[in-house]
Design a protein around this motif. Structure first.
Motif, PDB file in Angstrom:
ATOM      1  N   ALA A  96      32.533  37.583  41.402  1.00 56.75           N
ATOM      2  CA  ALA A  96      32.304  38.923  41.574  1.00 56.75           C
ATOM      3  C   ALA A  96      31.752  39.498  42.578  1.00 56.75           C
ATOM      4  CB  ALA A  96      31.354  39.452  40.484  1.00 56.75           C
ATOM      5  N   GLY A  97      30.991  38.492  43.289  1.00 54.93           N
ATOM      6  CA  GLY A  97      30.318  38.876  44.609  1.00 54.93           C
ATOM      7  C   GLY A  97      31.461  39.134  45.813  1.00 54.93           C
ATOM      8  N   LEU A  98      32.831  38.758  45.484  1.00 52.97           N
ATOM      9  CA  LEU A  98      33.786  38.815  46.638  1.00 52.97           C
ATOM     10  C   LEU A  98      34.316  40.186  46.517  1.00 52.97           C
ATOM     11  CD1 LEU A  98      35.783  35.261  45.812  1.00 52.97           C
ATOM     12  CD2 LEU A  98      33.864  35.952  47.694  1.00 52.97           C
ATOM     13  N   TYR A  99      34.052  40.846  45.746  1.00 55.28           N
ATOM     14  CA  TYR A  99      34.531  42.441  45.589  1.00 55.28           C
ATOM     15  C   TYR A  99      33.581  43.406  45.575  1.00 55.28           C
ATOM     16  CZ  TYR A  99      38.431  39.577  43.737  1.00 55.28           C
ATOM     17  OH  TYR A  99      39.599  38.609  43.446  1.00 55.28           O
ATOM     18  N   ASP A 100      34.234  44.642  45.958  1.00 56.97           N
ATOM     19  CA  ASP A 100      33.120  45.714  46.315  1.00 56.97           C
ATOM     20  C   ASP A 100      32.712  46.345  44.934  1.00 56.97           C
ATOM     21  OD1 ASP A 100      33.188  45.703  49.009  1.00 56.97           O
ATOM     22  OD2 ASP A 100      34.847  46.946  49.131  1.00 56.97           O
ATOM     23  N   GLU A 101      33.931  46.373  43.972  1.00 50.44           N
ATOM     24  CA  GLU A 101      33.675  47.015  42.598  1.00 50.44           C
ATOM     25  C   GLU A 101      34.040  45.871  41.697  1.00 50.44           C
ATOM     26  OE1 GLU A 101      35.240  50.613  41.234  1.00 50.44           O
ATOM     27  OE2 GLU A 101      35.080  51.241  43.527  1.00 50.44           O
ATOM     28  N   THR A 102      33.390  45.373  40.761  1.00 51.47           N
ATOM     29  CA  THR A 102      33.667  44.595  39.734  1.00 51.47           C
ATOM     30  C   THR A 102      32.999  45.280  38.496  1.00 51.47           C
ATOM     31  OG1 THR A 102      31.609  43.477  39.912  1.00 51.47           O
ATOM     32  CG2 THR A 102      33.383  42.533  41.180  1.00 51.47           C
ATOM     33  N   ARG A 103      33.544  44.078  37.395  1.00 52.39           N
ATOM     34  CA  ARG A 103      32.988  44.531  35.933  1.00 52.39           C
ATOM     35  C   ARG A 103      31.667  43.696  35.664  1.00 52.39           C
ATOM     36  NH1 ARG A 103      36.592  42.305  31.747  1.00 52.39           N
ATOM     37  NH2 ARG A 103      35.052  43.531  30.413  1.00 52.39           N
ATOM     38  N   ASP A 104      31.002  43.847  34.931  1.00 53.69           N
ATOM     39  CA  ASP A 104      29.586  43.254  34.730  1.00 53.69           C
ATOM     40  C   ASP A 104      30.096  41.738  34.167  1.00 53.69           C
ATOM     41  OD1 ASP A 104      27.244  42.166  33.574  1.00 53.69           O
ATOM     42  OD2 ASP A 104      27.216  43.387  31.742  1.00 53.69           O
ATOM     43  N   PRO A 105      29.534  40.852  35.082  1.00 54.27           N
ATOM     44  CA  PRO A 105      29.920  39.354  34.631  1.00 54.27           C
ATOM     45  C   PRO A 105      29.424  39.012  33.423  1.00 54.27           C
ATOM     46  CG  PRO A 105      28.727  39.442  37.009  1.00 54.27           C
ATOM     47  CD  PRO A 105      28.623  40.838  36.431  1.00 54.27           C
ATOM     48  N   ASP A 106      28.463  39.587  32.734  1.00 49.42           N
ATOM     49  CA  ASP A 106      28.127  39.057  31.543  1.00 49.42           C
ATOM     50  C   ASP A 106      29.326  39.731  30.370  1.00 49.42           C
ATOM     51  OD1 ASP A 106      26.088  37.210  31.408  1.00 49.42           O
ATOM     52  OD2 ASP A 106      24.810  39.133  31.749  1.00 49.42           O
ATOM     53  N   ALA A 107      30.055  40.724  30.581  1.00 50.87           N
ATOM     54  CA  ALA A 107      30.941  41.236  29.940  1.00 50.87           C
ATOM     55  C   ALA A 107      32.218  40.380  29.951  1.00 50.87           C
ATOM     56  CB  ALA A 107      31.226  42.844  30.299  1.00 50.87           C
ATOM     57  N   VAL A 108      32.528  40.029  31.312  1.00 57.69           N
ATOM     58  CA  VAL A 108      33.577  39.129  31.461  1.00 57.69           C
ATOM     59  C   VAL A 108      33.329  37.642  30.723  1.00 57.69           C
ATOM     60  CG1 VAL A 108      35.153  37.750  33.275  1.00 57.69           C
ATOM     61  CG2 VAL A 108      34.263  39.844  33.813  1.00 57.69           C
ATOM     62  N   ILE A 109      32.353  37.292  30.616  1.00 54.35           N
ATOM     63  CA  ILE A 109      31.911  35.908  30.114  1.00 54.35           C
ATOM     64  C   ILE A 109      32.135  36.186  28.580  1.00 54.35           C
ATOM     65  CG2 ILE A 109      29.944  34.668  29.296  1.00 54.35           C
ATOM     66  CD1 ILE A 109      30.699  33.679  31.859  1.00 54.35           C
ATOM     67  N   GLU A 110      31.880  37.463  28.018  1.00 56.02           N
ATOM     68  CA  GLU A 110      31.950  37.543  26.708  1.00 56.02           C
ATOM     69  C   GLU A 110      33.586  37.820  26.353  1.00 56.02           C
ATOM     70  OE1 GLU A 110      30.016  41.017  25.278  1.00 56.02           O
ATOM     71  OE2 GLU A 110      31.073  40.956  23.258  1.00 56.02           O
ATOM     72  N   ASP A 111      34.248  38.314  27.103  1.00 56.08           N
ATOM     73  CA  ASP A 111      35.755  38.308  27.008  1.00 56.08           C
ATOM     74  C   ASP A 111      36.381  36.985  26.993  1.00 56.08           C
ATOM     75  OD1 ASP A 111      35.851  41.193  26.949  1.00 56.08           O
ATOM     76  OD2 ASP A 111      36.799  41.366  28.880  1.00 56.08           O
ATOM     77  N   VAL A 112      35.886  35.987  27.613  1.00 51.18           N
ATOM     78  CA  VAL A 112      36.781  34.686  27.881  1.00 51.18           C
ATOM     79  C   VAL A 112      35.891  33.809  26.528  1.00 51.18           C
ATOM     80  CG1 VAL A 112      37.613  34.768  30.016  1.00 51.18           C
ATOM     81  CG2 VAL A 112      35.124  33.996  29.817  1.00 51.18           C
ATOM     82  N   GLY A 113      34.892  34.277  25.986  1.00 45.43           N
ATOM     83  CA  GLY A 113      34.460  33.595  24.953  1.00 45.43           C
ATOM     84  C   GLY A 113      33.207  32.466  24.859  1.00 45.43           C
ATOM     85  N   LEU A 114      32.747  32.938  26.150  1.00 44.20           N
ATOM     86  CA  LEU A 114      31.520  31.737  26.757  1.00 44.20           C
ATOM     87  C   LEU A 114      30.230  32.447  26.603  1.00 44.20           C
ATOM     88  CD1 LEU A 114      33.569  30.327  29.654  1.00 44.20           C
ATOM     89  CD2 LEU A 114      33.183  29.306  27.300  1.00 44.20           C
ATOM     90  N   THR A 115      29.947  33.466  25.921  1.00 44.02           N
ATOM     91  CA  THR A 115      28.719  33.911  25.797  1.00 44.02           C
ATOM     92  C   THR A 115      27.608  33.034  25.522  1.00 44.02           C
ATOM     93  OG1 THR A 115      29.454  36.352  25.359  1.00 44.02           O
ATOM     94  CG2 THR A 115      26.985  35.985  24.548  1.00 44.02           C
TER      95      THR A 115
END
Ligand code: ATP
Length: 301
Positions: A96-115
């Motif tokens: 996420a640090g490579l982009y200016d605008e990103t999604r919340d990493p925790d939301a991405v983690i949830e989407d890929v089922g790794l919460t």
């Protein structure tokens, strides 16, 4: 069109990795590229992402691959091994640090089922969890086009199904997805359209249903039997010819032809163990057009 490839060719010395490949992928589609080892799938992905030079015309979002805004593209390469000592959350946050605008990493983690495993080191995740964490790195920038090179290779069946659901969900939300796979059931389940590469050429292009209707052949009855020669003789006497290239003794047969075939086996006293009637699948298309068997999970790279 999100992706447009016209007469794309790529040689490595004497090796022709891609030869005059043309296709396009409209917005929102899931497009699967299938083909044997060495058919050119990864080279095609590299041509589409601008990491290898190719002849012909490639455009992504109407621009040459290298001119595409990075935030619009998410890429999961075939070989991708993140640092073992990063947790799943740290890995996704790092990307996420490579982009200016990103999604919340925790939301991405949830989407890929790794919460529940967000705090687990990458090296301690299961094979399926690892691959899902990698998919997560490709999702942080909310890409409009997601390119996945063999996303589910080496993952157990449950993990594969979870990834399929994730990909379907992204597609439902409008993301265009281009993926390569060695698994015919994956292409058949997920893809709106499939491109089959063999020796660098695009030998078939269409929806799974179209390809099966065009190249899949007839429905067939497969006789599981120890003494295949005897079964073959019995069905030949009844006027049926064995289909080559199938496990067991396969006979082209509609549902109504099952009883006479069974009678022929019984009349000859053939001791069969099982009978399976099945309609053609994408696997049959693959075998017919490439002349090779579908790779097993172990054989896939
Ligand atoms: N950098 C390279 N240098 C030389 N030859 C290459 C290179 N990359 C690919 N090739 C060759 O080009 C052909 C296509 O390779 P590619 O990796 O695109 O196939 P693939 O369909 O992705 O295979 P796999 O399913 O095994 O990943 C192969 O013959 C391969 O050996």
């Amino acid at each position: 069109m999100v992706v447009n490839a016209e007469n794309v060719s790529r040689r490595y010395g004497e090796t022709v990795a891609l030869s005059d490949v043309s296709f396009s992928v409209p917005e929102g589609e899931i497009f699967a590229i299938i083909g044997p080892n060495g058919a050119g799938k990864t080279t095609l992905i590299r041509a589409l992402t601008g990491t290898t030079d190719a002849e012909g015309d490639v455009s992504v979002f109407g621009r040459p691959p290298r001119a595409v805004a990075r935030r619009r593209l998410g890429l999961l390469p075939q070989e991708f091994t993140p640092a073992d000592r990063l947790t799943a959350r740290e890995l996704v946050t790092y990307y996420a640090g490579l982009y200016d605008e990103t999604r919340d990493p925790d939301a991405v983690i949830e989407d890929v089922g790794l919460t529940d495993s967000a705090g687990t080191f990458y090296e301690d995740l299961s094979g399926g969890q690892k691959r899902r964490a990698c998919v997560g790195t490709a999702l942080v920038n909310e890409p409009d086009l997601l390119i996945l090179d063999e996303p589910t290779t080496g993952i157990d069946p449950t993990g594969r199904r979870e990834l399929w659901r994730l990909i379907e969900g992204l597609s439902d939300d409008g993301t265009t997805v281009l993926l390569t796979t060695h698994y015919m059931d994956e292409a058949e389940t997920l893809a709106d359209r499939v491109g089959l590469l063999a020796d660098g050429k695009l030998v078939a292009l269409g929806s799974p249903e179209e390809l099966i209707a065009r190249h899949g052949g007839e429905s067939r009855l497969v006789i599981e039997v120890d003494d295949e020669g005897r079964a073959e003789t019995a069905i030949a006497a009844a006027g049926y010819e064995r289909l080559p290239g199938e496990r067991g003794v396969a006979v082209p047969a509609g549902p109504k032809e099952i009883p006479p075939i069974v009678e022929a086996l019984e009349a000859d006293g053939v001791d069969y163990e099982g009978l399976v009637w099945r309609q053609p699948s994408l696997e049959d298309v693959y075998v017919t057009l490439t002349g090779s068997d579908v790779p097993t999970a172990e054989g896939a790279t």
